[in-house]
Design an enzyme around this catalytic site. Structure first.
Site, PDB file in Angstrom:
ATOM      1  CG  HIS A  55      -1.831   0.970   1.296  1.00 33.14           C
ATOM      2  ND1 HIS A  55      -3.259   0.658   1.814  1.00 33.14           N
ATOM      3  CD2 HIS A  55      -1.877   2.216   0.903  1.00 33.14           C
ATOM      4  CE1 HIS A  55      -4.056   1.589   1.512  1.00 33.14           C
ATOM      5  NE2 HIS A  55      -3.279   2.726   1.145  1.00 33.14           N
ATOM      6  CG  ASN A  89      -4.940   7.451  -4.645  1.00 32.38           C
ATOM      7  OD1 ASN A  89      -3.930   6.919  -4.851  1.00 32.38           O
ATOM      8  ND2 ASN A  89      -5.346   8.091  -3.511  1.00 32.38           N
ATOM      9  CG  ASP A 149      -6.290   3.376  -0.537  1.00 29.13           C
ATOM     10  OD1 ASP A 149      -7.050   3.151   0.529  1.00 29.13           O
ATOM     11  OD2 ASP A 149      -5.475   4.137  -0.431  1.00 29.13           O
ATOM     12  CG  ASN A 275      -9.556   8.124   4.810  1.00 23.99           C
ATOM     13  OD1 ASN A 275      -9.777   7.008   5.707  1.00 23.99           O
ATOM     14  ND2 ASN A 275     -10.071   8.510   3.775  1.00 23.99           N
ATOM     15  CG  ASP A 302      -2.519   4.545   3.672  1.00 27.16           C
ATOM     16  OD1 ASP A 302      -2.243   5.023   2.372  1.00 27.16           O
ATOM     17  OD2 ASP A 302      -3.378   4.744   4.352  1.00 27.16           O
ATOM     18  N   GLY A 321      -3.132  11.827   5.615  1.00 28.54           N
ATOM     19  CA  GLY A 321      -2.096  10.923   5.134  1.00 28.54           C
ATOM     20  C   GLY A 321      -0.727  11.234   5.847  1.00 28.54           C
TER      21      GLY A 321
END
Length: 432
Positions: A55, A89, A149, A275, A302, A321
């Protein structure tokens, strides 16, 4: 390519041996000597299979002011990673064969880590119409994981269709579990702290409801679902029950959800806005236990770099983030008991072997054996380091760990036997 001889490495904490690498693969393991080989003294260091991140946000194409594939993979290498899965994204969204092939090509050109693109589930991440899943799967990028995502695939019909589609070629859907109608306007975890601060709360049930639904859909379709950034205790319970029934589900947890809590929001510093949001101390404790137990399969960063204008502002306007690639290993070790009593086999399982297996990256996540690709990292379990944002390899600086002293340092990372990091520093010529 010069032979590489790593001397006296403690291989996954199971004993010291030498490792000889020839032509990018492990040639021998034992007590070895070699003429004309590059010698790396690994006395006191632990050798782990190269870390694999399920991720990662590399931001390219479209937001090269925050990160590029080049800078992001340099950060990955510095954190001990040999492979990263790049989320969809970007701008444009990675919802076509052309975009995922571009991302894969940029990773190959950089040479610091293998980049496996993740394709979007829906066109434009809008959750209305399936993206070109088949075209991406059959492209040169060979996409096997698909995710919107940043957005939940909240439409159950679309989710079912996506699951049925990926099942035909052994792919999987990585779900961002968030019922959007329950989080509209939400700014942080819903609870006592949000009430005190007057910030709209993000209820845990928004995550849990989607996980429960998608467990049922996975069982109904026989397809694989992977749950991104699991953050609540009840989510763990649902996943545990699903696995006990034999559902094809896997789950990841992020380093920040293993260490930080919603108490950090009291600073109103947007670096702590993420998030899903930072949760309660009780959630952190359950997530740590679930990671050790294996209910949570993997640690995923992430890694979400942001340009200054997107973070240096008031909380409500800031984008969610945090950076993660260069700090993830240290925090994982902390979460699994600390460096003094670290179970390096468990660390390897959660940060390398299992993520590689989930992503289908067969050359990664493998302990060194004769014939395997030489993708591994050397770490110093006795060392500590202080996080200095300006010293990070990422283009962005939004780390929540600034000034924090963390355990374990990455001393070297090897991608197919080529050093991408050596003596703790990034090597400047890596492209094969």
């Amino acid at each position: 390519m010069t032979d590489l001889l790593i001397k006296s490495a403690d291989i996954v904490g199971k004993g010291r041996q030498d490792v000889l690498v020839r032509d990018g693969r492990v040639a021998e393991i034992g007590s070895l000597t070699a003429k004309d080989a590059q010698i790396v003294d690994a006395d006191g260091l632990v050798l782990l299979p190269g870390l694999v991140d399920l991720h990662t946000h590399l931001r390219e194409p479209g937001r090269e002011d925050a990160e590029t594939v080049y800078s992001g993979t340099r950060a990955a290498a510095k954190g001990g990673y040999t492979a990263v899965c790049a989320m969809a994204n970007s701008y444009p969204v990675a919802d076509t064969a052309g975009v995922v092939e571009q991302v894969a090509a940029l990773g190959k050109a950089a040479g610091y880590a293998d980049v496996q693109p993740i394709g979007a589930v829906s066109i434009g991440l809008e959750g209305k119409q399936l993206a070109e899943i088949g075209a991406m799967a059959h492209s040169a990028a060979k996409v096997r994981m698909f995710s919107d995502d940043g957005h939940c695939v909240s439409d159950p019909i679309l989710m079912r269709r996506a699951l049925e589609y990926v099942r035909t070629f052994g792919g999987l859907i990585a779900q961002h579990a968030e019922e959007p109608r329950l989080t509209e306007g939400a700014q942080m975890n819903e609870g006592a702290v949000s009430a005190e601060l007057g910030l709209p709360g993000w209820p845990a049930v928004a995550e849990e409801a989607i996980i429960a639904r998608d467990v049922l859909l996975a069982e109904y379709t026989g397809a694989r679902v992977h749950f991104c950034h699991v953050s609540t205790a009840r989510s763990v319970d649902i996943i545990r029950e699903a696995k006990a029934r034999g559902a094809k589900v896997t789950a990841e947890v992020c380093p920040h959800h293993l260490l930080l809590t919603d108490e950090a929001a009291r600073t109103y510093d947007p670096v702590y806005k993420v998030n899903p949001p930072l949760r309660r101390e009780s959630d952190v404790a359950v997530l740590r236990g679930a990671l050790a137990e294996g209910v949570i399969d993997a640690v995923a960063t992430d890694h979400a770099p942001h340009a200054p204008q997107d973070k240096d502002c008031e909380w409500a306007a800031a984008r969610p983030g945090m950076l993660g690639l260069e700090t993830a290993l240290s925090i994982t070790v902390l979460a699994l008991g600390g460096p003094a009593g670290a179970d390096w086999d468990a660390v390897a399982e959660r940060t390398s072997r299992t993520p590689a297996r989930i992503a289908g990256l067969e050359a990664h996540g493998r302990d060194p054996q004769p014939g395997t690709e030489a993708n591994f990292t050397l770490v110093d379990p006795a060392a500590t380091w202080t996080v200095v944002p300006e010293g990070l390899a990422s283009l962005s600086r939004n780390t929540p760990y600034a000034g924090m002293e963390l355990p374990v340092t990455v001393q070297a990372t090897f991608l197919r036997g080529r050093a991408t990091v050596l003596n703790g520093k990034i090597e400047e010529e890596t492209t094969e």
